[in-house]
Design an enzyme around this catalytic site. Sequence first.
Site, short mmCIF file in Angstrom:
data_model
loop_
_atom_site.label_atom_id
_atom_site.label_comp_id
_atom_site.label_asym_id
_atom_site.label_seq_id
_atom_site.Cartn_x
_atom_site.Cartn_y
_atom_site.Cartn_z
N HIS A 1 19.43 28.99 9.19
CA HIS A 1 18.62 28.81 7.99
C HIS A 1 18.59 30.08 7.14
O HIS A 1 18.73 30.03 5.91
CB HIS A 1 17.20 28.40 8.36
CG HIS A 1 17.05 26.94 8.67
ND1 HIS A 1 17.35 26.41 9.91
CD2 HIS A 1 16.61 25.90 7.92
CE1 HIS A 1 17.11 25.12 9.90
NE2 HIS A 1 16.67 24.77 8.71
N LYS B 1 14.15 26.38 31.01
CA LYS B 1 13.89 25.52 29.86
C LYS B 1 13.29 26.30 28.69
O LYS B 1 13.61 26.04 27.53
CB LYS B 1 12.98 24.36 30.26
CG LYS B 1 13.65 23.35 31.17
CD LYS B 1 12.77 22.14 31.41
CE LYS B 1 13.51 21.11 32.26
NZ LYS B 1 12.67 19.90 32.49
N ARG C 1 10.98 17.52 16.31
CA ARG C 1 11.84 16.45 16.83
C ARG C 1 12.03 15.32 15.82
O ARG C 1 13.04 14.61 15.88
CB ARG C 1 11.25 15.87 18.11
CG ARG C 1 11.34 16.76 19.32
CD ARG C 1 11.04 15.98 20.59
NE ARG C 1 9.70 15.42 20.57
CZ ARG C 1 8.63 16.00 21.09
NH1 ARG C 1 8.74 17.19 21.65
NH2 ARG C 1 7.44 15.41 21.04
N ASN D 1 13.93 15.99 11.17
CA ASN D 1 15.35 15.81 10.87
C ASN D 1 16.06 15.43 12.17
O ASN D 1 16.52 16.29 12.91
CB ASN D 1 15.93 17.11 10.29
CG ASN D 1 17.34 16.95 9.78
OD1 ASN D 1 18.04 16.00 10.13
ND2 ASN D 1 17.79 17.87 8.95
N TYR E 1 20.61 22.90 23.44
CA TYR E 1 19.59 22.90 24.49
C TYR E 1 20.15 22.41 25.83
O TYR E 1 20.07 23.11 26.85
CB TYR E 1 18.42 22.03 24.05
CG TYR E 1 17.29 21.95 25.05
CD1 TYR E 1 16.40 23.01 25.22
CD2 TYR E 1 17.10 20.80 25.82
CE1 TYR E 1 15.36 22.93 26.13
CE2 TYR E 1 16.07 20.72 26.74
CZ TYR E 1 15.20 21.78 26.89
OH TYR E 1 14.18 21.71 27.80
N HIS F 1 0.83 -1.21 0.00
CA HIS F 1 0.00 0.00 0.00
C HIS F 1 0.87 1.26 0.00
O HIS F 1 0.55 2.25 -0.68
CB HIS F 1 -0.92 0.01 1.23
CG HIS F 1 -1.80 -1.20 1.32
ND1 HIS F 1 -2.84 -1.42 0.46
CD2 HIS F 1 -1.79 -2.26 2.17
CE1 HIS F 1 -3.45 -2.56 0.77
NE2 HIS F 1 -2.81 -3.09 1.81
#
Length: 550
Positions: A460, A445, A418, A421, A433, A137
């Site tokens: 980017h 956080k 997440r 990539n 992070y 499929h």
Amino acid sequence: MVGEEKMSLRNRLSKSRENPEEDEDQRKPAKESLEAPSNGRIDIKQLIAKKIKLTAEAEELKPFFMKEVGSHFDDFVTNLIEKSASLDNGGCALTTFSILEGEKNNHRAKDLRAPPEQGKIFIARRSLLDELLEVDHIRTIYHMFIALLILFILSTLVVDYIDEGRLVLEFSLLSYAFGKFPTVVWTWWIMFLSTFSVPYFLFQRWATGYSKSSHPLINSLFHGFLFMVFQIGILGFGPTYVVLAYTLPPASRFIIIFEQIRFVMKAHSFVRENVPRVLNSAKEKSSTVPIPTVNQYLYFLFAPTLIYRDSYPRNPTVRWGYVAMQFAQVFGCFFYVYYIFERLCAPLFRNIKQEPFSARVLVLCVFNSILPGVLILFLTFFAFLHCWLNAFAEMLRFGDRMFYKDWWNSTSYSNYYRTWNVVVHDWLYYYAYKDFLWFFSKRFKSAAMLAVFAVSAVVHEYALAVCLSFFYPVLFVLFMFFGMAFNFIVNDSRKKPIWNVMMWTSLFLGNGVLLCFYSQEWYARQHCPLKNPTFLDYVRPRSWTCRYVF
């Protein structure tokens, strides 16, 4: 809900076992009804009605049965991977990053992420699409994309034959986009050789002299400063200067800039992973200094991961047929994108440039750009994150092929970021992070997440600005503002299918916006050039004021 469905199915089965006499009584009339009447003929209508009834009952039980089997299968696979992750799998020496034995709560197999102090766990596993494409499929969807490519090719050939009176087999757009390729080759070799030699040499000198130095802090700061000079000065400004000074075309620029970013991230990971080992060795006053070999570092530079390890899980053999197939699919995707630009994008923007910039033109452009934008998104994902990385993984016998997860099933943007990539996400998670939380405080956080978004958005936008020769922060705005807002608003608590629909809708619209805005700006700068442009002319949108001259 699933628990109630399981109980319902079990109750039905248990009732059938508890009352066999009732079932027998129910079967008798059914038998009698199927028996031939006195005239010797079978009632066809009654037989068909009985068949429809049995089919309906089977269809009613089917979803309960499939969900229960699926739940047991998921539990089985999860437990299996959790157990295999705790073993030394196929030469995967986890060293200081190995899993702690005897823990009561193992890590979920779907994440396979160790605690921050241990780093990413590498295990041998296939890419998700390799597994899915074995299902008929899913493979049919792959065949649909191939059929669409064939139609694009036929459409282009037929239109060119009608317009020119002959078959036109020129790929002018591809030859232009990848022009000046020898410059790309020698620039890449310089980047590779410098990344291969300088970080390793600096780290080796620092590691061997750290425990012997009378001023280890000054020694560390000196070598750290030299490493930063290399990262920012040589590897940072060098390739950027080449693409601007030699006026390389867009695709050639993308190759150099993406490789530049990859080498910077690889060098950082190598130093970041090995410095704590040297510090621990000096603290324990060990006689040996844990310095990786040249071969280990060289393998890491080509391995499809941005997280350094001394060794990775390795496959026993190389399937060269598989490698050839992956590279063939990469080249197929290049031609696919070429035909998308030729048949969908070029006609669209040829018509747009005949009208002045307005809200109506912009809205029509965005919605007409959604289809080509989404196709380019799929092809970019398939060509790079699946085919290209799997080809190099196979040649290097690299076992861990989880370069992405099932991002298409995401019901939240946090999950999409997440899973889209995994290669880049792992680097950002551990070195941006987690290091931010370690350096400042685990209480910040939200600030750490904001910092990661900012770093990703800036990189980017830098890549697009250098590759397209103009600064137009559409991606930065979408990523930094809308993307970050969606990350907090549409979070992991959203599980209903409607959120997956919303995620896809916004993703489609975002790709249409990106393709429309950047293409309009590109055409405007081609048709409205400035004789003596200043710095502000490179950052001021030309498409807002350009009036095309024919």
